[in-house]
Design an enzyme around this catalytic site. Structure first.
Site, PDB file in Angstrom:
ATOM      1  N   GLY A  46      -4.976  -2.911   8.663  1.00 43.12           N
ATOM      2  CA  GLY A  46      -6.231  -3.493   8.214  1.00 43.12           C
ATOM      3  C   GLY A  46      -6.275  -3.537   6.705  1.00 43.12           C
ATOM      4  O   GLY A  46      -5.579  -2.774   6.027  1.00 43.12           O
ATOM      5  N   GLN A  51      -9.913  -3.973  -1.548  1.00 49.08           N
ATOM      6  CA  GLN A  51      -8.581  -3.375  -1.725  1.00 49.08           C
ATOM      7  C   GLN A  51      -7.612  -4.302  -2.464  1.00 49.08           C
ATOM      8  O   GLN A  51      -6.535  -3.863  -2.864  1.00 49.08           O
ATOM      9  CB  GLN A  51      -7.969  -2.996  -0.375  1.00 49.08           C
ATOM     10  CG  GLN A  51      -8.679  -1.838   0.309  1.00 49.08           C
ATOM     11  CD  GLN A  51      -7.992  -1.473   1.603  1.00 49.08           C
ATOM     12  OE1 GLN A  51      -8.229  -2.092   2.626  1.00 49.08           O
ATOM     13  NE2 GLN A  51      -7.100  -0.487   1.563  1.00 49.08           N
ATOM     14  N   CYS A  88      -4.663   5.170   4.328  1.00 50.13           N
ATOM     15  CA  CYS A  88      -5.253   3.999   3.669  1.00 50.13           C
ATOM     16  C   CYS A  88      -4.229   3.418   2.696  1.00 50.13           C
ATOM     17  O   CYS A  88      -3.587   4.157   1.952  1.00 50.13           O
ATOM     18  CB  CYS A  88      -6.513   4.419   2.914  1.00 50.13           C
ATOM     19  SG  CYS A  88      -7.335   3.062   2.061  1.00 50.13           S
ATOM     20  N   LEU A  89      -4.119   2.089   2.694  1.00 50.33           N
ATOM     21  CA  LEU A  89      -3.169   1.428   1.793  1.00 50.33           C
ATOM     22  C   LEU A  89      -3.513   1.682   0.325  1.00 50.33           C
ATOM     23  O   LEU A  89      -2.641   1.567  -0.537  1.00 50.33           O
ATOM     24  CB  LEU A  89      -3.144  -0.077   2.062  1.00 50.33           C
ATOM     25  CG  LEU A  89      -2.555  -0.499   3.418  1.00 50.33           C
ATOM     26  CD1 LEU A  89      -2.788  -1.976   3.652  1.00 50.33           C
ATOM     27  CD2 LEU A  89      -1.075  -0.165   3.503  1.00 50.33           C
ATOM     28  N   HIS A 130     -13.215   1.839   9.440  1.00 47.56           N
ATOM     29  CA  HIS A 130     -12.548   2.115   8.162  1.00 47.56           C
ATOM     30  C   HIS A 130     -12.730   0.933   7.202  1.00 47.56           C
ATOM     31  O   HIS A 130     -13.065   1.112   6.027  1.00 47.56           O
ATOM     32  CB  HIS A 130     -11.062   2.399   8.433  1.00 47.56           C
ATOM     33  CG  HIS A 130     -10.229   2.677   7.220  1.00 47.56           C
ATOM     34  ND1 HIS A 130      -9.626   3.895   6.995  1.00 47.56           N
ATOM     35  CD2 HIS A 130      -9.886   1.895   6.173  1.00 47.56           C
ATOM     36  CE1 HIS A 130      -8.956   3.847   5.846  1.00 47.56           C
ATOM     37  NE2 HIS A 130      -9.093   2.644   5.336  1.00 47.56           N
ATOM     38  N   GLU A 131     -12.500  -0.297   7.722  1.00 43.09           N
ATOM     39  CA  GLU A 131     -12.557  -1.471   6.835  1.00 43.09           C
ATOM     40  C   GLU A 131     -13.991  -1.774   6.410  1.00 43.09           C
ATOM     41  O   GLU A 131     -14.236  -2.145   5.255  1.00 43.09           O
ATOM     42  CB  GLU A 131     -11.942  -2.698   7.513  1.00 43.09           C
ATOM     43  CG  GLU A 131     -10.483  -2.564   7.909  1.00 43.09           C
ATOM     44  CD  GLU A 131      -9.586  -1.987   6.835  1.00 43.09           C
ATOM     45  OE1 GLU A 131      -9.847  -2.185   5.628  1.00 43.09           O
ATOM     46  OE2 GLU A 131      -8.611  -1.313   7.204  1.00 43.09           O
ATOM     47  N   HIS A 134     -14.989   0.278   3.612  1.00 45.17           N
ATOM     48  CA  HIS A 134     -14.490  -0.213   2.316  1.00 45.17           C
ATOM     49  C   HIS A 134     -15.486  -1.174   1.673  1.00 45.17           C
ATOM     50  O   HIS A 134     -15.614  -1.215   0.442  1.00 45.17           O
ATOM     51  CB  HIS A 134     -13.163  -0.961   2.494  1.00 45.17           C
ATOM     52  CG  HIS A 134     -11.939  -0.097   2.420  1.00 45.17           C
ATOM     53  ND1 HIS A 134     -11.626   0.652   1.317  1.00 45.17           N
ATOM     54  CD2 HIS A 134     -10.929   0.115   3.310  1.00 45.17           C
ATOM     55  CE1 HIS A 134     -10.472   1.293   1.524  1.00 45.17           C
ATOM     56  NE2 HIS A 134     -10.040   1.000   2.735  1.00 45.17           N
TER      57      HIS A 134
HETATM   58 ZN    ZN Z   1      -8.369   1.790   3.607  1.00 45.61          ZN
END
Ligand code: ZN
Length: 159
Positions: A46, A51, A88-89, A130-131, A134
Site C-alpha cells: 500500500g 508518502q 511502512c515504506l 494504515h493508508e 497516513h
Molecule cells: Zn505506511
C-alpha cells in the site's frame, strides 16, 4: 510521470492532514498510476499520496488480489480487532505490532470518480486502516508496540 520518491520519516509532509481531491480527472489518474508503480517497485502492499510528498487524499493498495485505487477514502464501518506485525515504506527496516480492525468497510471514489464501497478483512483491512491513517498524518509507530528492526523471517508487509 517520473517515478516518485518515497518520503521518509522526519519529512513534515508525513504529519500533515491531506486535502480532499475535488475533481477526479486525468491528472488524478496519472498520479494514481505513478503511485502504483512506486508501490510495486518498492514491493509494498500500500501507498498513500503523502508518502510521495503529495498532501492529497489518494491511496493505492495491492495485497495480492489486484490493484485498488481510492480517492477520498473514509472508513464507514469496522469490526473486530487483531494484532499483527506491520511495517511502512516511509520507515524502512522497522516493524511493530499493531492492533487493527479485523474487518473494515471503506467508501471512496475510484479513478473514474465513481463512488464505491470496499470491505476488506485481515491484511486488506490492515492496509486500509494504515493508508487512511497516513492521510491524517498518523504513522504506524504511533500505535505500535514492540518496535524493532525488521528480521527477514518476519512476515511484515510494508505499507
Ligand atoms: Zn505506511
Amino acid at each position: 510521470m517520473e517515478n516518485l520518491e518515497i518520503r521518509l520519516y522526519g519529512d513534515p509532509v508525513l504529519r500533515q492532514k491531506a486535502q480532499p481531491v475535488e475533481h477526479v480527472d486525468a491528472a488524478t489518474r496519472r498520479l494514481l498510476a505513478a503511485m502504483a508503480r512506486t508501490m510495486y517497485l518498492a514491493e509494498g502492499v500500500g501507498l498513500a499520496a503523502p508518502q510521495v510528498g503529495i498532501s492529497k487524499r489518494l491511496v493505492v493498495i495491492d495485497v495480492g488480489d489486484g490493484l485498488i485505487e481510492l480517492v477520498n477514502p473514509e472508513i464507514i464501518a469496522k469490526d473486530g480487532a487483531v494484532e499483527g506485525v506491520e511495517g511502512c515504506l516511509s520507515l524502512p527496516g522497522l516493524v511493530g505490532d499493531v492492533v487493527r480492525s479485523q474487518k473494515v468497510t471503506v467508501r471512496a471514489l475510484d479513478g473514474r470518480g465513481r463512488e464505491r464501497e470496499i470491505t476488506g478483512e485481515g491484511l486488506l483491512a490492515r492496509a486500509l486502516e494504515h493508508e487512511i491513517d497516513h492521510l491524517d498524518g498518523v504513522l504506524f509507530i504511533d500505535k505500535a508496540k514492540n518496535l524493532r528492526p525488521a528480521q527477514s523471517e518476519e512476515e511484515a508487509q510494508d505499507e
